[in-house]
Each structure stands twice: as structure tokens, then as C-alpha cells.
Design an enzyme around this catalytic site. Structure first.
Site, PDB file in Angstrom:
ATOM      1  N   MET A 127     -54.482 -20.295  46.714  1.00 34.37           N
ATOM      2  CA  MET A 127     -53.278 -19.876  45.999  1.00 34.37           C
ATOM      3  C   MET A 127     -53.509 -18.641  45.153  1.00 34.37           C
ATOM      4  SD  MET A 127     -52.009 -23.620  44.707  1.00 34.37           S
ATOM      5  CE  MET A 127     -50.554 -22.948  43.900  1.00 34.37           C
ATOM      6  N   GLY A 170     -58.884 -15.413  39.903  1.00 38.84           N
ATOM      7  CA  GLY A 170     -58.938 -14.705  38.633  1.00 38.84           C
ATOM      8  C   GLY A 170     -60.358 -14.590  38.159  1.00 38.84           C
ATOM      9  N   PHE A 212     -61.804 -16.417  36.089  1.00 40.48           N
ATOM     10  CA  PHE A 212     -62.345 -17.763  35.889  1.00 40.48           C
ATOM     11  C   PHE A 212     -62.860 -18.379  37.176  1.00 40.48           C
ATOM     12  CE2 PHE A 212     -57.888 -17.974  36.946  1.00 40.48           C
ATOM     13  CZ  PHE A 212     -57.874 -18.900  37.968  1.00 40.48           C
ATOM     14  N   GLN A 217     -61.113 -19.676  41.259  1.00 41.34           N
ATOM     15  CA  GLN A 217     -60.060 -19.693  42.261  1.00 41.34           C
ATOM     16  C   GLN A 217     -59.143 -20.898  42.052  1.00 41.34           C
ATOM     17  OE1 GLN A 217     -62.098 -18.512  46.319  1.00 41.34           O
ATOM     18  NE2 GLN A 217     -63.511 -19.754  45.136  1.00 41.34           N
ATOM     19  N   LYS A 232     -58.002 -25.898  40.238  1.00 43.00           N
ATOM     20  CA  LYS A 232     -58.684 -24.720  39.687  1.00 43.00           C
ATOM     21  C   LYS A 232     -60.185 -24.953  39.786  1.00 43.00           C
ATOM     22  CE  LYS A 232     -58.766 -22.019  35.366  1.00 43.00           C
ATOM     23  NZ  LYS A 232     -58.096 -21.890  34.028  1.00 43.00           N
ATOM     24  N   ASP A 263     -52.799 -15.862  25.551  1.00 38.60           N
ATOM     25  CA  ASP A 263     -52.702 -15.078  26.796  1.00 38.60           C
ATOM     26  C   ASP A 263     -51.355 -15.320  27.484  1.00 38.60           C
ATOM     27  OD1 ASP A 263     -53.558 -13.208  28.653  1.00 38.60           O
ATOM     28  OD2 ASP A 263     -54.564 -14.691  29.908  1.00 38.60           O
TER      29      ASP A 263
END
Length: 434
Positions: A101, A104, A106, A108, A124, A220
Site C-alpha cells: 500500500m 515511508g 519508517f 512499509q 505497518k 505531523d
């Protein structure tokens, strides 16, 4: 009106200036050769009830020849510590990978099917690097706190589960729709109508107020971190694009069928009592007190909300910039001069942006002609809003001026903003169900 699932919209005029944090991507790296097999380490626990759906997938959704529920071959992570996978494999016997999906800093996010609950989830998978693993455990702590207090799960994405798999912290979430940014991008950056912006703004502020009541600062907030609950959209005429030269596809624009949204990405969320890092927020949504090194707290979230609302009304980020001096110059162009009492208190790292300690070093300090043009093309905030908003412009401008006050002490708080006439006045509604 036509109702469809959101798949792909024609898009152009992409943002020309990169944001600090990578955007979501939709590519999938090719799998590496499997050298050996290791068992999964499974140490999660369940959160929430998690409804069971009747969703099912045909067998051809998965790679044939892969044993059902078997652990995939062990592979080394890529050079950046990302987990290497193949569609159709399992993450522990419970979760089968359907697609990638996003990605980033951090790690995937994978779309997976939960064999136990018989539902699609988003997982995540955090990079196998200590600082990201530690940040993931803090995020789990935040998510658990939010889940305990968010009755009904209407404000923030719900954690379903978490586990440690081959040195990757994996956090299981409910599956939601596209982000507000992705919806804008795939809709050729066409702005949302003001009545929809009002419903989105109300929910964003309610979610921020909810977090602040729990002494949490998101830090954020941006359109990428606000997800529509549903992927469905409606297609409506776009009268702004009607002209003899307009291509047929431009006669229509897409709007979400439902305005329901949730906040995501609490990897940078900070408890009020924790030490605060020097810099927070993705560049476009970063408050002036952060840039000036004056310290930050709850008000930095409200500045980000103000920037987000402008973007939803115009289709473009308010401050499309990549460095601090240009960013401050854009702020002054749109909102007026920075207060002197903030300038004189600026951190030593920010002193270089000012001449003789008081006046912004602009345009003399501009890095390029393109940077000058990017600043000079910006209108004042009231003019910018009136270019795009057909009614309620006065109330919206007043709300934004409260959210975008330079001095964080004077900036509107989330619950104060929710009492603003933009929300309380009897406005004409066009029906955006929550």
C-alpha cells in the site's frame, strides 16, 4: 450521480517541490532468492473487537504453489532495513499479503488478509533498525492509549494487533480508504467544495482536541496522515472547467461519497511531559516557532491544521517550500510580518535568517530566481481564499487567521476553533454524511 470505487484519476500539475518526508509509493521490489527458513516470532495481543466481514478472495489472488499459512522463505532485508516480501506469502500463519500500500521512512505498509477475523487489514512493517523499532514501540503505546479512550473508534485509526516478525515490529490496523492528499492528487489537485471542507475541518479539529485532552501532540499533521474511511466517491460536474477547449474528462471531478476521516501515523506523536526534539512536522506544515527554535507544544498542531484547510480549499499546499528562509518569506507574504518579540528570541541557528537581528534577510538571501518567483506569486491569505471559496469565505478567513497566528500563545486552541462561526453558523448544507 455515479458511484464507483476510487481507483485512479487523471492527474497532472504534480507538486514540483519535494516534501521533507517521502510520499507514499506504489511499487513493489522484486523478491530476493530465499536462502533458508526461520520460524516467526509472534508476541502480539489483540485490541478492540474487530468486526468479522464476509469478504473473501479467489484462489488466483495468491501465488500458486505457496503452502497455505506456511512461513515464507527467509530473506535478508534490503540495504535500508526494509522487509523483503512477495505477494501471496504470509506474515505469521495468520496474515496473508495481498499488496503493498505504501512506503515511508519508517518502513512499509502492506494490505493483508486476516485469516482469523476474515477481514482485510493494513500492516505497518517497521524497518529492522533500532531507532525505528524503538519509535514503533512508542507508537504502539500511543495507539493503545488512544484506543482506550476513543469510544467507537471514530477519531483515530484503530490498532488491531502487533507482533515482532524476523526483527520487524509489525502493527496491524483497520483498513481505511485513501488519504486526503492521494484523493487530491488523483483528482488533478482540484479543491474540495467549502461545505465538504467544513465537515473535514470539524473532524480534524475534534480529533486534535481529543489527542490534546490526552496530553498528546501529533506533531505531523498533513493530508497524507488523514485517511478517508471509505474509498467510494461520486462524480459531479466541474463547472470551473467548462470551456470549448476543455477535454471531456475534465468536465467532471470526484468527491468522496462520505466525509468520514481518521488520523493516522502516530510515530512522531509526543506526550506533553516528554523531551521535545528540535524540529517536528513535515516542512509544508511546520509552525514558525519550530523554525525559529523557540520550542513547541500543542499549538504546532493547530498551525498544521490551518495549512491543511487552505490546501483542501485550493488544491495546493500553502507553503510549497524546501528551506527555512524561503518558508519564512512565504509566511510574511501571506500573513504579514513576523512579530519582533519572536524574532529577537530566535535560536542561534535561526539568527542567520535575519538582517541586523530584526528584519528577514529577503530577497537578498534568496537562493535562486525560482525561489523569488515562488514567494512573490503568493497572495495575501484573504485574497487566496476568496479566489477559491464561493460562500462562507469570511468565516473561513477569520478561522484561518486564528489558526495561523504567528504567536503560539495567541493561536486558537482546537476546542476554541470548534466554537468558531465557521462551524456554528447556520450554513447551507449539501449532504456529506459522517
Amino acid at each position: 450521480m455515479e458511484t464507483q470505487r476510487i481507483l485512479e484519476f487523471p492527474h497532472k500539475n504534480m507538486d514540483k517541490r519535494p516534501r521533507k518526508r517521502p510520499r507514499l509509493t506504489w511499487d513493489m521490489p522484486p523478491p530476493l532468492p530465499p536462502p533458508k527458513v526461520l520460524p516467526a516470532i509472534y508476541c502480539g495481543q489483540e485490541f478492540g473487537n474487530g468486526g468479522i466481514s464476509n469478504f473473501s478472495f479467489p484462489n488466483n489472488m495468491f501465488y500458486r504453489g505457496i503452502p497455505h499459512n506456511a512461513s515464507p522463505p527467509w530473506r535478508p532485508d534490503d540495504k535500508d532495513g526494509h522487509y523483503v516480501f512477495a505477494v501471496g506469502e504470509s506474515l505469521t500463519p495468520r496474515y496473508r499479503i495481498l499488496s503493498k500500500m505504501g512506503e515511508g521512512t519508517f518502513g512499509q505498509v502492506l494490505e493483508c488478509f486476516d485469516n482469523e477475523k476474515q477481514e482485510v487489514v493494513a500492516i505497518k512493517i517497521v524497518r529492522s533498525i533500532n531507532k525505528y523499532r524503538e519509535a514503533a514501540m512508542i507508537e504502539i503505546d500511543v495507539l493503545q492509549r488512544l484506543a482506550r479512550h476513543d469510544i467507537g473508534g471514530a477519531r483515530c485509526v484503530q490498532i488491531r494487533n502487533w507482533f515482532d516478525y524476523r526483527n520487524h515490529i509489525c502493527i496491524v490496523f483497520e483498513r481505511l480508504g485513501p488519504s486526503l492528499y492521494d484523493f487530491l492528487r488523483k483528482n488533478s489537485y482540484r479543491s474540495f467544495p467549502i461545505d465538504l471542507v467544513r465537515e473535514l475541518a470539524r473532524q480534524i479539529l475534534e480529533s486534535v482536541a481529543f489527542m490534546h485532552d490526552l496530553r498528546l501532540i501529533h506533531t505531523d499533521l498533513k493530508p497524507e496522515n488523514i485517511l478517508l474511511v471509505s474509498s467510494e466517491y461520486i462524480k459531479v460536474p466541474d463547472y470551473k472547467f467548462f470551456s470549448p477547449s476543455t477535454k471531456e474528462g475534465s468536465y467532471f471531478k470526484n468527491l468522496p461519497k462520505s466525509s468520514a476521516i481518521k488520523l493516522i501515523d502516530f510515530g512522531s506523536t509526543t506526550f506533553e511531559h516528554q523531551d521535545h526534539s528540535y524540529v517536528v512536522s513535515t516542512r509544508h506544515y511546520r509552525a514558525p516557532e519550530v523554525i525559529l527554535g523557540l520550542g513547541w507544544n500543542y499549538p504546532c498542531d493547530l498551525w498544521s491544521v490551518g495549512c491543511i484547510l487552505v490546501e483542501l480549499c485550493t488544491g495546493e499546499a500553502l507553503f510549497q517550500t524546501h528551506e527555512n528562509l524561503e518558508h519564512l518569506a512565504m509566511m510574511e507574504r501571506v500573513l504579514g510580518s513576523l512579530p519582533q518579540h519572536m524574532v529577537v528570541r530566535a535560536d542561534r541557528r535561526a539568527e542567520k535568517y535575519f538582517r541586523r537581528g530584526t528584519r528577514l534577510d529577503w530577497p537578498d538571501g534568496a537562493t535562486s530566481r525560482e525561489s523569488l518567483k515562488a514567494v512573490w506569486k503568493l497572495p495575501r491569505l484573504p485574497n487566496l481564499i476568496m479566489q477559491h471559496v464561493d460562500h462562507s469565505a469570511g468565516d473561513l478567513i477569520d478561522l484561518l487567521q486564528g489558526l495561523l497566528r504567528y504567536d503560539p500563545v495567541e493561536r486558537l486552541k482546537a476546542r476554541e476553533a470548534l466554537r468558531h462561526p465557521f462551524f456554528t453558523r447556520d450554513h447551507r448544507r449539501f449532504g456529506y454524511p459522517l
